[in-house]
Design an enzyme around this catalytic site. Structure first.
Site, PDB file in Angstrom:
ATOM      1  N   ASP A  17       0.536   2.183 -14.520  1.00 30.81           N
ATOM      2  CA  ASP A  17       0.413   2.869 -13.236  1.00 30.81           C
ATOM      3  C   ASP A  17       0.879   1.920 -12.140  1.00 30.81           C
ATOM      4  O   ASP A  17       0.343   0.817 -12.008  1.00 30.81           O
ATOM      5  CB  ASP A  17      -1.070   3.248 -13.026  1.00 30.81           C
ATOM      6  CG  ASP A  17      -1.311   3.926 -11.686  1.00 30.81           C
ATOM      7  OD1 ASP A  17      -0.340   4.388 -11.066  1.00 30.81           O
ATOM      8  OD2 ASP A  17      -2.480   3.982 -11.268  1.00 30.81           O
ATOM      9  N   ASP A  64       1.253   1.720  -8.189  1.00 29.01           N
ATOM     10  CA  ASP A  64       0.770   2.445  -7.021  1.00 29.01           C
ATOM     11  C   ASP A  64       0.965   1.567  -5.803  1.00 29.01           C
ATOM     12  O   ASP A  64       0.743   0.358  -5.876  1.00 29.01           O
ATOM     13  CB  ASP A  64      -0.737   2.717  -7.239  1.00 29.01           C
ATOM     14  CG  ASP A  64      -1.268   3.713  -6.253  1.00 29.01           C
ATOM     15  OD1 ASP A  64      -1.283   3.389  -5.052  1.00 29.01           O
ATOM     16  OD2 ASP A  64      -1.681   4.805  -6.684  1.00 29.01           O
ATOM     17  N   ASP A  78      -1.188  -1.569 -12.056  1.00 29.83           N
ATOM     18  CA  ASP A  78      -2.652  -1.527 -11.997  1.00 29.83           C
ATOM     19  C   ASP A  78      -3.170  -1.938 -13.376  1.00 29.83           C
ATOM     20  O   ASP A  78      -3.037  -1.192 -14.350  1.00 29.83           O
ATOM     21  CB  ASP A  78      -3.104  -0.106 -11.631  1.00 29.83           C
ATOM     22  CG  ASP A  78      -4.617   0.010 -11.521  1.00 29.83           C
ATOM     23  OD1 ASP A  78      -5.327  -0.857 -12.070  1.00 29.83           O
ATOM     24  OD2 ASP A  78      -5.084   0.969 -10.889  1.00 29.83           O
TER      25      ASP A  78
END
Ligand SMILES: [Zn+2]
Ligand SMILES: [Zn+2]
Length: 411
Positions: free
Chosen positions: A95, A97, A312
């Site tokens: 992920d 972000d 992440d």
């Protein structure tokens, strides 16, 4: 006049009734756990299972979830309680972000306010409120071209490592715009299924460059800086070589002082730029003299940080993680989680491709919003702006963000 939450539910309902062609069922659908946020993100349902994509689609039409998730894991019994599911394996998920990338634009569009005393500021919230020392904040984050572009850059670096250093094939890597502030990378491959959290943590540490030490890579040896490898090669050393070339090509005196390099070192780099670059090109090593060991260490450490992919870490290591379902709407933006190819990522425009609503206009009262783009048009900034006529997708975006006070029928 509609409440913003009613407007959002109505639009989501219409969308899923009209067009659920983007909705992707994960592979091995029967082995996955599904979770949903319903009723405007107020209720979470977990431990759901579907046999076919059609069953999943029927559920969407019935429940109209504001957010939909499935497990990266495969289970013998996805409907059972957590400890009873019978974990069989899991995809490898990353992920990326904007929350994890320090971009200067955060200071422009993100706002925080202390829950106790109301003291507020821009950018990332501090650890503790500077006025009352409490640590709870209301945070309002937005996305702009700059954060999305930074997230895309991190995605490119990650994919490069996954292919060159880990040997994954293009066909095993799927890329998605997350529907909000970043990208998801999914790897489905039998070899990754059994990996436990510890091994996944090792993979994450590698891509984020945790614990990178130039001494372990033998970059500084005696009076030489060894810069082996080309950008097509696997491993951190060629990556440092590429990053050092980038640094030497662009370095300014301001970069030098930001990195706390000595003045003579910066002057040496700026004045001998071409010779240094030519030497790396020809010999793959440089004399340390002129810049000095301490300064080179700082440069190499900074280069490693720039070359790492900011993912992440929690998402990848969690082998029970629920991740957003591709092709579903994101409850905080009204945009789709939307797939891009690796080759197409460079020209992929999430604020265009992931727009689910292409027709109609709506008049809204807007509390506040920075300037934002949806499709090809930009809107705002708005501050207590009344009766603003916006295309449905832009009005929905603001309503999902909680920035709309009232929605009026367009007459
Ligand atoms: Zn406070
Ligand atoms: Zn931004």
């Amino acid at each position: 006049m509609d409440l913003p939450s009613d407007f959002v539910s109505k639009q989501f309902t219409e969308y899923y009734k009209r067009d659920s062609s983007h909705l992707q069922a994960p592979s091995n659908i029967e082995s996955r756990e599904f979770g949903f946020l319903i009723s405007n993100r107020t209720i979470m349902i977990r431990h759901k299972k579907f046999k076919t994509r059609n069953d999943l689609r029927s559920f969407f039409l019935e429940a109209i979830p504001s957010d939909a998730y499935y497990s990266s894991a495969y289970y013998e019994n996805p409907e059972a309680e957590m400890g009873e599911k019978g974990w069989v394996g899991a995809d490898l998920i990353f992920d990326i972000d904007a929350d994890h990338i320090l971009t200067p634009c955060g200071k422009v569009h993100d706002i925080w306010a202390c829950c106790s005393c109301g003291f507020a500021g821009r950018g990332r919230s501090p650890q503790k409120c500077p006025v009352c020392s409490e640590a709870k904040f209301d945070v309002e984050t937005w996305m702009c071209e700059e954060c999305l572009e930074s997230a895309k850059k991190e995605t490119f670096k990650l994919v490069d490592m996954l292919m060159k250093d880990f040997g994954f094939q293009k066909s095993e890597i799927k890329l998605f715009f997350s529907g909000n502030r970043g990208y998801h990378v999914h790897i489905e491959n039998e070899q990754v299924h059994p990996l436990d959290s510890t091994i996944r943590k090792e993979i994450v540490d590698y891509v984020i460059g945790l614990g990178f030490q130039e001494s372990l890579h033998r970059i500084i040896e005696g009076d030489k800086l060894i810069l082996e490898g080309n950008s097509g090669d696997a491993g951190w050393k060629p990556r440092i070589t590429k990053g050092t070339i980038d640094f030497l090509t662009k370095a300014t005196k301001a970069d030098g002082s930001m990195m706390e390099l000595g003045k003579n070192a910066v002057d040496h780099i700026v004045n001998n730029r071409k010779t240094l670059l030519d030497n790396i090109e020809s010999y793959r090593w440089l004399k340390i003299k002129g810049v000095g060991v301490k300064n080179w260490r700082k440069i190499i450490q900074k280069v490693a940080e720039i070359q790492s992919a900011k993912v992440d870490t929690v998402v990848t290591t969690d082998v029970h993680r629920l991740i957003r379902l591709p092709g579903s709407l994101h409850g905080k933006t009204g945009l789709l989680k939307f797939e891009s190819t690796i080759n197409g990522l460079d020209h992929f425009d999430p604020l265009n491709e992931a727009v689910a609503f292409r027709k109609g206009d709506v008049s809204v009262d807007i509390i506040r919003s920075p300037k934002f783009r949806i499709g090809n048009e930009s809107y705002g900034p708005f501050n207590n702006s009344r009766n603003i006529l916006l295309p449905t997708a832009a009005a929905l975006f603001l309503a999902c963000k909680g920035a709309v006070q009232a929605v009026k029928p367009n007459v």
